[in-house]
Scaffold this active site. Structure first.
Site, PDB file in Angstrom:
ATOM      1  N   MET A 165       0.824  -1.206   0.000  1.00  0.00           N
ATOM      2  CA  MET A 165       0.000   0.000   0.000  1.00  0.00           C
ATOM      3  C   MET A 165       0.865   1.266   0.000  1.00  0.00           C
ATOM      4  SD  MET A 165      -3.316  -0.538  -0.099  1.00  0.00           S
ATOM      5  CE  MET A 165      -4.110   0.846   0.733  1.00  0.00           C
ATOM      6  N   ASN A 210      11.810   3.562   4.826  1.00  0.00           N
ATOM      7  CA  ASN A 210      11.380   2.269   5.371  1.00  0.00           C
ATOM      8  C   ASN A 210      12.418   1.846   6.411  1.00  0.00           C
ATOM      9  OD1 ASN A 210       9.235  -0.002   4.645  1.00  0.00           O
ATOM     10  ND2 ASN A 210      11.139  -1.037   5.201  1.00  0.00           N
ATOM     11  N   SER A 244      -9.281   3.416   1.639  1.00  0.00           N
ATOM     12  CA  SER A 244      -9.923   2.210   1.138  1.00  0.00           C
ATOM     13  C   SER A 244      -9.753   2.085  -0.364  1.00  0.00           C
ATOM     14  CB  SER A 244     -11.420   2.215   1.470  1.00  0.00           C
ATOM     15  OG  SER A 244     -12.055   1.062   0.951  1.00  0.00           O
ATOM     16  N   LYS A 281     -13.903   4.910   8.628  1.00  0.00           N
ATOM     17  CA  LYS A 281     -13.273   3.819   7.873  1.00  0.00           C
ATOM     18  C   LYS A 281     -13.618   2.466   8.492  1.00  0.00           C
ATOM     19  CE  LYS A 281     -10.480   1.697   4.967  1.00  0.00           C
ATOM     20  NZ  LYS A 281     -10.053   0.458   5.571  1.00  0.00           N
ATOM     21  N   HIS A 289     -17.048   1.622   7.423  1.00  0.00           N
ATOM     22  CA  HIS A 289     -16.936   1.203   6.017  1.00  0.00           C
ATOM     23  C   HIS A 289     -16.568  -0.269   5.928  1.00  0.00           C
ATOM     24  CE1 HIS A 289     -14.288   0.143   2.644  1.00  0.00           C
ATOM     25  NE2 HIS A 289     -14.968   0.993   1.896  1.00  0.00           N
ATOM     26  N   ASN A 290     -15.576  -0.679   6.716  1.00  0.00           N
ATOM     27  CA  ASN A 290     -15.141  -2.074   6.669  1.00  0.00           C
ATOM     28  C   ASN A 290     -16.213  -3.007   7.209  1.00  0.00           C
ATOM     29  OD1 ASN A 290     -12.780  -0.852   5.838  1.00  0.00           O
ATOM     30  ND2 ASN A 290     -11.464  -2.158   7.056  1.00  0.00           N
ATOM     31  N   GLU A 348     -18.641  -3.426   4.551  1.00  0.00           N
ATOM     32  CA  GLU A 348     -18.004  -4.323   3.568  1.00  0.00           C
ATOM     33  C   GLU A 348     -18.193  -5.783   3.962  1.00  0.00           C
ATOM     34  OE1 GLU A 348     -13.418  -5.493   2.715  1.00  0.00           O
ATOM     35  OE2 GLU A 348     -13.865  -3.345   2.623  1.00  0.00           O
ATOM     36  N   ARG A 390     -36.224  -8.964  34.680  1.00  0.00           N
ATOM     37  CA  ARG A 390     -35.086  -8.286  35.305  1.00  0.00           C
ATOM     38  C   ARG A 390     -35.470  -7.701  36.665  1.00  0.00           C
ATOM     39  NH1 ARG A 390     -33.257  -3.857  33.025  1.00  0.00           N
ATOM     40  NH2 ARG A 390     -31.079  -4.145  33.615  1.00  0.00           N
TER      41      ARG A 390
END
Length: 467
Positions: free
Chosen positions: A16, A35, A129, A184, A187-188, A191, A443
């Site tokens: 990514m 990196n 995404s 996000k 969103h997942n 999905e 209850r």
């Protein structure tokens, strides 16, 4: 290292990260890359990519960036993000911006935002995404965090994001703190629901209707030209038609055990925290958990009895309507969760704008999201998506088929947890009187938890000595 300063730095050159870096450079931005494994950076820089500066320490990264510095993180969510932030704090200065583009827990993002602001830095947690292709060609992006940072990063993030038909970027400010990563996360979760519903329809076609891969491919291709037009329906058709070098369907040889990376679970946990019913998405998460128990299922299939196999009394239009109706419920639940969290955390989410962010670039992109955008634009205080005219009418037109599909599946012993759960939610939501009165009495009986009465004002509580 180039002598000209770069517009943005990117930490983390995994799949990514590499794709996003190339996306940034292709949109005219100078990018400094880093990196923690130097060889990875050298490999990335080996072919002399224009627009990039390779750096091999955080200090060198900071020195290569124009002020205010903008550093985009694409590292594994969790402790690794905190470790990178600790290193960046040593080399960044007041007003510089850290952007976390990973799938971080929104609680972590909220904490980091406050910590960075207390030290003079600005922080953004942005959901990204679209997978590798989206990162390269234009993802959906959901930035939130320090509001002062948005004008400074907006030109870059909107330039690299996906665009809808009129050129509107699928990237805009979501809200403060952890708002971006919360959106996000939802969103997942949605999905998960979309994928599970599609899989249940595939199962009904294959097992209940005896359809071939070619027939199913044609069906999903047709569905992709109507209200179900979406990325996930489109790739399902592609998958069903894909064969290996020996002419065998690849799908038929894939083991039926599904994995997950945690964001679906987080969505369910957030719904429980908010007290928002998220039953369809929850069942989608649990369906993956059940699929992972392959060995147990194989043994159980030889021991536990079910109904005699029969051909389902369904047509494909019934399935299409059931899938569309259940999809509406899934999105209604997801948007209700965002609405609840927005009120609790003071994010002031624009739910119609969120739908627009997902119109392109992301995994759940579809024409359906345009309907959601229109619904919230017409009625910003909409309490539940199912009450908006188009969604209400579509549910009314599809519910007979939906009930038929679920009934036939249950009678045939074919599991449809999300289709079934969605229907139960729909019926529960439209039910003016639920059996929770008995629940409250129970209850109060065993725990003196008290109850409200139908003949008294809300907020008055009563207790009965049941014995």
């Amino acid at each position: 290292m180039s002598t000209s300063l770069c517009n943005i730095g990117l930490v983390g050159l995994g799949v990514m990260g590499r794709s996003l870096a190339v996306n940034m450079a292709s949109n005219g931005f100078k990018v400094a890359v880093y990196n923690y494994i130097p060889e990875v950076t050298r490999d990335f820089m080996a072919d002399g990519k224009p627009g990039f500066t390779g750096t091999y320490s955080y200090k060198e990264l900071a020195q290569s960036l124009e002020r205010p510095r903008k550093v985009f993180l694409m590292v594994t969510a969790g402790a690794a993000v905190d470790q990178v932030i600790d290193e960046l704090e040593k080399v960044l200065e007041s007003g510089d911006i850290i952007i976390d583009g990973g799938n971080s827990d929104f609680h972590d993002t909220d904490r980091r935002c406050h910590e960075m602001e207390s030290k003079g830095l600005l922080y953004i947690g942005t959901g990204v995404s679209g997978g590798e292709e989206g990162a390269l060609k234009g993802p959906s992006m959901m930035p939130g965090g320090s509001p002062e940072a948005w004008p400074l990063v907006k030109p870059i993030l909107q330039a690299i994001s996906a665009k809808v038909e009129n050129g509107t970027p699928c990237c805009d400010w979501v809200g403060s703190g952890g708002a971006g990563h919360f959106v996000k996360m939802v969103h997942n979760g949605i999905e998960y629901g979309d994928i599970e519903l599609i899989c249940e329809c595939y199962h009904l076609m294959r097992v209940g209707l005896g359809m071939t891969n070619a027939q199913m491919q044609e069906t999903f291709s047709q569905w992709n030209r109507g209200d179900l037009d979406s990325y996930l329906i489109g790739i399902t058709a592609d998958i069903l038609g894909k064969k290996d070098s020996e002419g065998r369907y690849i799908l038929d040889s894939i083991l039926d055990t599904a994995g997950q990376k945690g964001t679906g679970k987080w969505t369910v946990q957030a719904a429980l925290d908010q007290g928002v019913p998220l039953s369809l998405i929850s069942e989608s998460v649990f369906a993956r958990c059940l699929s992972s128990r392959k060995e147990e299922r194989v043994i159980a299939s030889q021991v536990l009895e079910g109904p005699a196999k029969k051909t389902l009394k369904l047509d494909l239009e019934d399935l299409r309507k059931a899938l569309l109706a259940a999809k509406i419920v899934s999105y209604a639940q997801g948007f209700s969760l965002m609405d609840s969290a927005s009120k609790q955390y003071g994010w002031d989410l624009n739910l119609g704008a969120v739908a627009l962010l997902w119109r392109g670039g992301c995994i759940i992109r579809s024409v359906f999201l345009g309907r959601i955008k229109d619904a919230y634009q017409a009625q910003p205080d909409l309490t539940n998506l199912m009450l908006s005219p188009w969604f209400k009418e579509t549910l009314a037109q599809g519910q007979a088929s939906w009930r038929k599909v679920v009934s036939e599946a249950v009678l045939s012993g074919i599991p449809v947890p999300s289709l079934n759960s969605g229907l139960s939610y729909y019926d529960g939501y439209r039910c003016a009187s639920l059996p929770a009165n008995l629940l409250q009495a129970q209850r109060d009986y065993f725990g003196a938890h008290t109850y409200e009465r139908t003949d008294r004002s809300r907020g008055e509580f009563f207790h009965t000595e049941w014995l």
